[in-house]
Each structure stands twice: as structure tokens, then as C-alpha cells.
Design an enzyme around this catalytic site. Sequence first.
Site, mmCIF file in Angstrom:
data_model
loop_
_atom_site.group_PDB
_atom_site.id
_atom_site.type_symbol
_atom_site.label_atom_id
_atom_site.label_comp_id
_atom_site.label_asym_id
_atom_site.label_seq_id
_atom_site.Cartn_x
_atom_site.Cartn_y
_atom_site.Cartn_z
ATOM 1 N N SER A 242 0.837 -1.187 0.000
ATOM 2 C CA SER A 242 0.000 0.000 0.000
ATOM 3 C C SER A 242 0.883 1.253 0.000
ATOM 4 O O SER A 242 1.719 1.419 -0.895
ATOM 5 C CB SER A 242 -0.942 -0.077 1.198
ATOM 6 O OG SER A 242 -2.075 0.724 1.032
ATOM 7 N N ASP A 479 -9.024 -3.844 -6.329
ATOM 8 C CA ASP A 479 -8.537 -3.233 -5.089
ATOM 9 C C ASP A 479 -9.160 -1.847 -4.971
ATOM 10 O O ASP A 479 -8.962 -0.995 -5.834
ATOM 11 C CB ASP A 479 -7.011 -3.135 -5.150
ATOM 12 C CG ASP A 479 -6.379 -2.582 -3.884
ATOM 13 O OD1 ASP A 479 -7.066 -1.863 -3.129
ATOM 14 O OD2 ASP A 479 -5.185 -2.851 -3.669
ATOM 15 N N HIS A 507 -7.395 -5.807 -0.920
ATOM 16 C CA HIS A 507 -6.318 -4.830 -0.934
ATOM 17 C C HIS A 507 -5.022 -5.531 -0.555
ATOM 18 O O HIS A 507 -4.860 -5.955 0.591
ATOM 19 C CB HIS A 507 -6.632 -3.713 0.060
ATOM 20 C CG HIS A 507 -5.563 -2.674 0.182
ATOM 21 N ND1 HIS A 507 -4.982 -2.073 -0.909
ATOM 22 C CD2 HIS A 507 -4.957 -2.124 1.281
ATOM 23 C CE1 HIS A 507 -4.080 -1.196 -0.494
ATOM 24 N NE2 HIS A 507 -4.037 -1.216 0.822
#
Length: 538
Positions: A242, A479, A507
Site C-alpha cells: 500500500s 482493489d 487490498h
Amino acid sequence: MRRRPSPFLVAAAALLLVVSACTDVEPTAVVRDDPAGADAPTSTTTTDPDAGSDPPPPVGDDLGPDVPADFAALSPWAPCAGSFECATLTVPRDWADPEGDTIDLAVTRHPAEGDRIGSLLVNPGGPGASGVEFTQGFVGSGLPDGLTERFDVVSWDPRGTGGANRVDCTTDQDWLEPDIDPTVEDQADIDLIRTETAAAVARCEQAAGDLLAVVGTRATVRDLDALRGVLGDEGLTYVGYSYGTTIGMEYLRMYPGRVRAMVLDGVSVPGVDPIVDAHVQAQGFERTLDAYLADCPRRATCPLGEDPKATLLDLVARLEAERIEASYQLGVDDAAPRDGTVGVGELYIAVAASLYDDSSWPILDQGLEEALGTPAQGRTLLALRDQYLGRQVDGTWADDADARSTIRCADQAERSEQPEGDLALAEDWAAELPFWGAWFGTGNPGCWGAPEAVEPLLPLDEAALAGLPPVVVIGTTNDPATPYEQAEDAAELIDGSVLVTYEGDVHTAYRSLSDCVDDAVTPYLVDLAVPPSDLVCA
């Protein structure tokens, strides 16, 4: 006093959700019965030098020292948290003054269990997440097989997060206050947003002081290279999830010759215009929400009827008009009871938290069923909201959200003229994206009242990330937080990179979720065996 959970915004939604680390809300969001279709996103990449206000900085570091490790020290390792060891990394507080005051960052490692290659450094994202806390849980519950045998698995608390040197502007009592309506219908909403945001800015300036000027991704990248150096690793072996991919891509720009292997999973490309970034993310969340709603007929738990989106939007309208009771107690030992209510602000955050992984969908079903029932009840929705914002089992709150918005504002030069941002933009987005448009559109470009950014991230071009060893980029097709298009952009920007695609509604993917992904990526980290080009895993 009602408040919005973030110090420098309201662009809030975008900054609040922007890139949260491998979020895991589903297990402890279950409470006791008796408590005490958007268009495809556009590219986020700026490759035309005439498209931005400034060209990308040259490869290297034009502010800090060439060898950060020369100005860093690592304390002796000591046992902590079972099989882990802990230490403290001491680095310059301001990398522009490397011989000045210092700051301490917590570090943890799980020593290699077999024939050691070196260190594998991991960052969970956020920004604002504690790498120490994440890694001490991840090694036993998500880290793919084959890594602990060959690597010391290492992580750290980035500056502004975790331990004593963290940005912590919001008290536990503040977090218990009801969230304001994050969208704007009238002047009263604007006045409330302005009042609450001004109070939050003042609170954060008082609580964090000059720490606000020394957080930010490029400072964290120098900390990372300092850690690599004091650990004795000639080249960095790194997995970033991320927002951790932003750290990784900036590392490639600043220290291209110091990389052994790098995996970027759930990509957030640095230097993107914040309004473009928020729009792409709003599209991603609307797309994943639509997938959740389309799956309703296959889930016996879904309470949304024949027209799920209309039912959900009706609930938004109801919770804008009145709040519902929402007291709960988590179904785990020693959980502190929570008394509260749910309005539309809590609903948005609860839904967002549940879209990071499709395994959370049945829990969101439960929360919506309670809210739609007679009498209406918001306990599961409040539990989802609370856990996403950092409530612990004992009733205390983590500082992730404060650090998240502070670091994001350190990384962008743009500032909203007013806390509510461009309301015409929010109106346009609401027409395009019925659920998420207004929420993501309010407050843009964000960071009203934040200090001027010392080192904002600038756009990347392909020339900035050339001549590198192979880098593995992982993107998940649905995502919500880091849309797949950003992984495609990163793969184009990073010369010689390989894109691995995971087809799913989650995610991040390299976390013992897919044998296909793990079997392709782990040999790359261990043996530098590059995965096949354009591999697709389902």
C-alpha cells in the site's frame, strides 16, 4: 462536540482512507449479542514535464547526506514479543542537519531460522501504521512461507508513528465523539466543517509542534536507507504494501544503486495530483462497492433486497437525518464496552473498512441488517468504524489516523483554500459516483491549515526509475484503496519491472492469500528468480 476524525482536512476521505495497510477488520468487529458502477479510473501518472508545475527531482538526494547510515546508530538487540528482538534506530531529526538533534525509531526483527541471506525489510503502509506492531503479527499470520528461513524479517516505526516520537493529536475521548456529516448540503454543514477543522488544526499544532516539519516520505526513505546500512546489508531487500510502495518508489528514485530486490504490492504512485488521486480512489471504492452489491443475491446474509444500491442510499439519507443507538462490546476476552451512536459519518467509514477484503462482506451485511431493522441498531457499524480508526480491545485508541493525515500533507504542496474544498467538484463527483463521490470530493485537495510541505513528492517520469535491478509490482484487479491502474502505471515507470496481477476484491495480495502469487514472488526475494512477465493469478 461533534468532530471529523482528522487534523488537517476535510479532504479527508481521501486522506483518511488513502492507503491503509493490509487492513484486517473482520475478526474482532463481531460483537456480542448482549453488549455492556463507476467508469474505469484514469491513469494517475504524470509523464509529460509540461503537465506539472515542477519537473521531477534528479535521481539521488539533494537535501540529505549521501550515506545516511553514517549519521545513524542501532542499539543492541534485546528479546521482545516472543521470537522477536527489538532495538532503537537513532537518526537525525532533520536530515538537512544530520549532525543536529536526533530522533529514535523503534525497530523489530525476527531472526532468520536457517541459512541467512540478509535482512528483509517490510513496511505495511498507512501512512501512519506501526511497522513493529504489524510485523510482529504478520510473521505468524500472513507472511508467505519460505522467508523466515532465509531472512531476518525487519520492520520499523516510521517517523511520526508508533512510539514516543509519534504524531498524536486526538485524545481517546475525542475519538468517542460522533462524526460529523462529511458531505455538504447547506451552509450549516459548511460552518460545522470549518469550525471542527480549525479546532483540529489548532489541537495538532499544539500536540505535535515541530515534529510536523520533519515527517514525510523522503525523510522516511533516508531512515530506511540508514537502517539498511546499520544492519549491514549491501543491497535493500524490501516488501512494501500500500503506502509502503510509495516509500519503495521514492527509494528507487533516491538510491537506485542500493537495491537487491523489491516487491511493491497495492501501489500508490508518488507525486500524483491529490485531486486526481482522490478521484481515482473514489472510482475504485465505488467499483468495489458495486461488486459487493452485485454479489448480494449469492449471499444469504445480504439484507439489501432487490435494489441493493437504492436501499443503501436510502440508509444514507436516514442516517443524515437521525442517529441510531450503537453500544457494543467486542466478542473477545477483556473487551471494554463502548457506548455510542451511528450517523452517516460512521456509516461511510464502516462501509469503507469492509471493502478492503471480500471476507469482510458478511460482517458489513450484519451491520446493515441491524441498521435497517426495527428498532434500528448500529453496533456492528460502529465497531467497524472504531476498529478502522484505531480503537483497541481495551478501549484505548492508536494514533494511526493522525499520523496518516500529517504525513500525507507533508508529501503534497497543495492546500485547500477552505476546509470544505471545492463544492462544485464534490457535486460533480456525486453525480458520477452515487455513494462515494460526495464523500471523496469534499475538502479537496485537502490539508487546509497544514504547515507548508518541506519536501513534497514530485511526479515521476520513466527516466527517474531507469537502470534498476528487476522490481516486482503486484496489482489486484478490484482493489478499492489502490486501484489496479496504479500498478500498471508503476510497471511502466519502473524500467525492467514485472507486473503480477491478482484477480480479486481485496487490498494487497502477497500475504499467504494466493499460492500463485506466493510461488511467483518468494523465489524472487530469495533467489532473485524473476516471475514470468504479465503473470495473472486468480
